[in-house]
Design a protein around this motif. Structure first.
Motif, mmCIF file in Angstrom:
data_model
loop_
_atom_site.group_PDB
_atom_site.id
_atom_site.type_symbol
_atom_site.label_atom_id
_atom_site.label_comp_id
_atom_site.label_asym_id
_atom_site.label_seq_id
_atom_site.Cartn_x
_atom_site.Cartn_y
_atom_site.Cartn_z
ATOM 1 N N THR A 228 111.366 2.636 -51.015
ATOM 2 C CA THR A 228 110.255 2.093 -51.068
ATOM 3 C C THR A 228 109.491 2.918 -52.063
ATOM 4 O O THR A 228 109.675 4.214 -52.207
ATOM 5 C CB THR A 228 109.507 2.253 -49.714
ATOM 6 N N THR A 229 108.320 2.339 -52.718
ATOM 7 C CA THR A 229 107.435 2.986 -53.524
ATOM 8 C C THR A 229 106.281 3.098 -52.666
ATOM 9 O O THR A 229 105.303 3.950 -52.859
ATOM 10 C CB THR A 229 107.251 2.510 -55.015
ATOM 11 N N ASP A 230 105.876 1.891 -52.040
ATOM 12 C CA ASP A 230 104.689 2.109 -51.309
ATOM 13 C C ASP A 230 104.653 0.670 -50.214
ATOM 14 O O ASP A 230 105.493 -0.165 -50.306
ATOM 15 C CB ASP A 230 103.319 1.887 -52.077
ATOM 16 N N VAL A 231 104.139 0.996 -49.141
ATOM 17 C CA VAL A 231 103.966 -0.112 -48.188
ATOM 18 C C VAL A 231 102.663 -0.269 -47.680
ATOM 19 O O VAL A 231 101.723 0.564 -47.684
ATOM 20 C CB VAL A 231 104.770 0.253 -46.716
ATOM 21 N N SER A 232 102.222 -1.550 -47.652
ATOM 22 C CA SER A 232 100.743 -2.140 -47.511
ATOM 23 C C SER A 232 100.863 -2.890 -46.358
ATOM 24 O O SER A 232 101.508 -4.013 -46.347
ATOM 25 C CB SER A 232 99.933 -2.411 -48.755
ATOM 26 N N PRO A 233 99.664 -3.158 -45.390
ATOM 27 C CA PRO A 233 99.453 -3.898 -44.293
ATOM 28 C C PRO A 233 99.113 -5.468 -45.190
ATOM 29 O O PRO A 233 98.463 -5.394 -46.179
ATOM 30 C CB PRO A 233 98.469 -3.738 -43.429
ATOM 31 N N ALA A 234 99.636 -6.242 -44.438
ATOM 32 C CA ALA A 234 99.393 -7.724 -44.890
ATOM 33 C C ALA A 234 98.653 -8.813 -43.588
ATOM 34 O O ALA A 234 98.581 -9.764 -43.886
ATOM 35 C CB ALA A 234 100.719 -8.456 -45.411
ATOM 36 N N GLY A 235 98.276 -7.993 -42.600
ATOM 37 C CA GLY A 235 97.510 -8.432 -41.677
ATOM 38 C C GLY A 235 98.443 -9.112 -40.536
ATOM 39 O O GLY A 235 99.878 -9.394 -40.711
ATOM 40 N N ASP A 236 97.973 -9.083 -39.154
ATOM 41 C CA ASP A 236 98.777 -9.459 -38.131
ATOM 42 C C ASP A 236 99.977 -8.945 -37.927
ATOM 43 O O ASP A 236 101.032 -9.779 -37.605
ATOM 44 C CB ASP A 236 98.714 -10.854 -38.076
ATOM 45 N N GLY A 237 100.399 -7.766 -38.129
ATOM 46 C CA GLY A 237 101.699 -7.117 -37.968
ATOM 47 C C GLY A 237 102.572 -7.239 -38.976
ATOM 48 O O GLY A 237 103.772 -7.199 -38.791
ATOM 49 N N ALA A 238 102.123 -7.841 -40.037
ATOM 50 C CA ALA A 238 102.928 -7.942 -41.223
ATOM 51 C C ALA A 238 102.678 -6.870 -42.426
ATOM 52 O O ALA A 238 101.455 -6.289 -42.198
ATOM 53 C CB ALA A 238 102.770 -9.451 -41.945
ATOM 54 N N TYR A 239 103.454 -6.679 -43.157
ATOM 55 C CA TYR A 239 103.584 -5.538 -44.039
ATOM 56 C C TYR A 239 104.292 -6.135 -45.462
ATOM 57 O O TYR A 239 105.092 -6.729 -45.370
ATOM 58 C CB TYR A 239 104.185 -4.124 -43.761
ATOM 59 N N VAL A 240 104.186 -5.367 -46.743
ATOM 60 C CA VAL A 240 104.750 -5.559 -47.724
ATOM 61 C C VAL A 240 105.303 -4.176 -48.267
ATOM 62 O O VAL A 240 104.398 -3.329 -48.403
ATOM 63 C CB VAL A 240 103.954 -6.317 -48.805
ATOM 64 N N ALA A 241 106.563 -3.951 -48.372
ATOM 65 C CA ALA A 241 107.135 -2.817 -48.832
ATOM 66 C C ALA A 241 107.620 -3.044 -50.363
ATOM 67 O O ALA A 241 108.544 -3.909 -50.613
ATOM 68 C CB ALA A 241 108.353 -2.474 -47.954
ATOM 69 N N ASN A 242 106.834 -2.484 -51.416
ATOM 70 C CA ASN A 242 107.330 -2.566 -52.805
ATOM 71 C C ASN A 242 108.318 -1.339 -52.787
ATOM 72 O O ASN A 242 108.157 -0.391 -52.281
ATOM 73 C CB ASN A 242 106.071 -2.416 -53.455
ATOM 74 N N GLY A 243 109.232 -1.685 -53.652
ATOM 75 C CA GLY A 243 110.173 -0.613 -53.816
ATOM 76 C C GLY A 243 111.163 -1.137 -55.140
ATOM 77 O O GLY A 243 110.893 -1.660 -55.840
ATOM 78 N N THR A 244 112.321 -0.182 -54.939
ATOM 79 C CA THR A 244 113.393 -0.414 -55.998
ATOM 80 C C THR A 244 114.661 -0.733 -55.425
ATOM 81 O O THR A 244 114.882 0.157 -54.434
ATOM 82 C CB THR A 244 113.234 1.010 -56.778
ATOM 83 N N LEU A 245 115.317 -1.596 -55.828
ATOM 84 C CA LEU A 245 116.706 -1.968 -55.444
ATOM 85 C C LEU A 245 117.500 -1.653 -56.429
ATOM 86 O O LEU A 245 117.475 -1.874 -57.788
ATOM 87 C CB LEU A 245 116.710 -3.353 -55.001
ATOM 88 N N THR A 246 118.616 -0.774 -56.281
ATOM 89 C CA THR A 246 119.476 -0.363 -57.416
ATOM 90 C C THR A 246 120.842 -0.943 -56.966
ATOM 91 O O THR A 246 121.323 -0.862 -55.886
ATOM 92 C CB THR A 246 119.733 0.927 -57.555
ATOM 93 N N ILE A 247 121.663 -1.857 -57.639
ATOM 94 C CA ILE A 247 122.828 -2.601 -57.587
ATOM 95 C C ILE A 247 123.484 -2.328 -59.011
ATOM 96 O O ILE A 247 122.937 -2.834 -59.985
ATOM 97 C CB ILE A 247 122.692 -4.099 -57.156
ATOM 98 N N ARG A 248 124.836 -2.054 -58.987
ATOM 99 C CA ARG A 248 125.521 -1.723 -59.985
ATOM 100 C C ARG A 248 124.770 -0.785 -61.167
ATOM 101 O O ARG A 248 124.762 -1.162 -62.418
ATOM 102 C CB ARG A 248 125.811 -3.050 -60.844
ATOM 103 N N ASP A 249 124.291 -0.026 -60.667
ATOM 104 C CA ASP A 249 123.305 1.046 -61.525
ATOM 105 C C ASP A 249 122.011 0.426 -62.029
ATOM 106 O O ASP A 249 121.634 0.864 -63.182
ATOM 107 C CB ASP A 249 124.281 1.904 -62.380
ATOM 108 N N ILE A 250 121.862 -0.720 -61.829
ATOM 109 C CA ILE A 250 120.439 -1.372 -62.588
ATOM 110 C C ILE A 250 119.467 -1.380 -61.339
ATOM 111 O O ILE A 250 119.715 -1.849 -60.075
ATOM 112 C CB ILE A 250 120.941 -2.829 -62.818
ATOM 113 N N SER A 251 118.283 -0.683 -61.787
ATOM 114 C CA SER A 251 117.252 -0.498 -60.662
ATOM 115 C C SER A 251 116.140 -1.255 -61.133
ATOM 116 O O SER A 251 115.547 -1.375 -62.288
ATOM 117 C CB SER A 251 116.852 0.871 -60.601
#
Length: 185
Positions: free
Chosen positions: A108-131
């Motif tokens: 994750t790079t950051d997590v923010s609330p989206a209301g009513d027990g919901a959240y959004v996790a922004n992050g980085t996914l690395t597969i095959r050395d591609i981020s």
């Protein structure tokens, strides 16, 4: 106690009591009650699968989601659909290339609330050395010391060169990854 030790202790105590500084809870995933799954269209029909081996490190406090520190390591060889032909190609060079890239990593790079027990996790996914950046929308329900999270992210397989030799008409480019996680603190 020497003056240097007093100063170090004072700085530590001040930083722990400073407004806005929170210590997140550490959550331990229960693998027997958790699943990381995926779905992609293949020849116009949904092809569903799971990653059978993965781990996650979770530091999260719903009162201060901005302090969250979440990461996951997925063993790419553990991808399984139940379709023998497809499962035979996933570990190969054209897909996950597990000999060269045995794990995929999410942080994750950051997590923010989206209301009513919901959240959004922004992050980085690395597969095959591609981020690449990724957004994981999830809901969270905490009962005592047990948390249940359910989430979804969309991954463009072509951006990671997964199945690069496959015609997009045969296997869809968008893969939906779903998370159904149970953890305890």
């Amino acid at each position: 106690m020497p003056l240097k030790s007093h100063l170090s202790a004072a700085v530590l105590m001040t930083s722990l009591m400073a407004p806005g500084v929170a210590l997140a809870d550490t959550w331990t995933v229960d693998p027997s009650r958790s699943q990381l799954a995926f779905e992609v269209a293949q020849a116009g029909s949904p092809l569903k699968g799971v990653f059978e081996t993965w781990t996650a490190d979770i530091e999260f406090d719903p009162a201060t989601p901005e302090t969250a520190d979440i990461s996951a390591e997925i063993t790419t060889l553990s991808a399984a659909t139940g379709n023998q032909q497809f499962d035979g190609t996933l570990p190969g060079r054209g897909w996950f290339n597990v000999n060269e890239f045995p794990v995929a990593i999410f942080t994750t790079t950051d997590v923010s609330p989206a209301g009513d027990g919901a959240y959004v996790a922004n992050g980085t996914l690395t597969i095959r050395d591609i981020s690449l950046p990724i957004e994981l929308a999830f809901t969270l329900d905490i009962q005592g010391d047990t948390a249940t999270a359910r989430g979804e992210a969309k991954v463009n397989r072509a951006a990671y060169k997964l199945g690069a030799e496959v015609n997009g008409d045969t296997v869809g480019e968008v893969v939906t990854v779903t998370l159904d996680l149970t953890a305890t603190r």
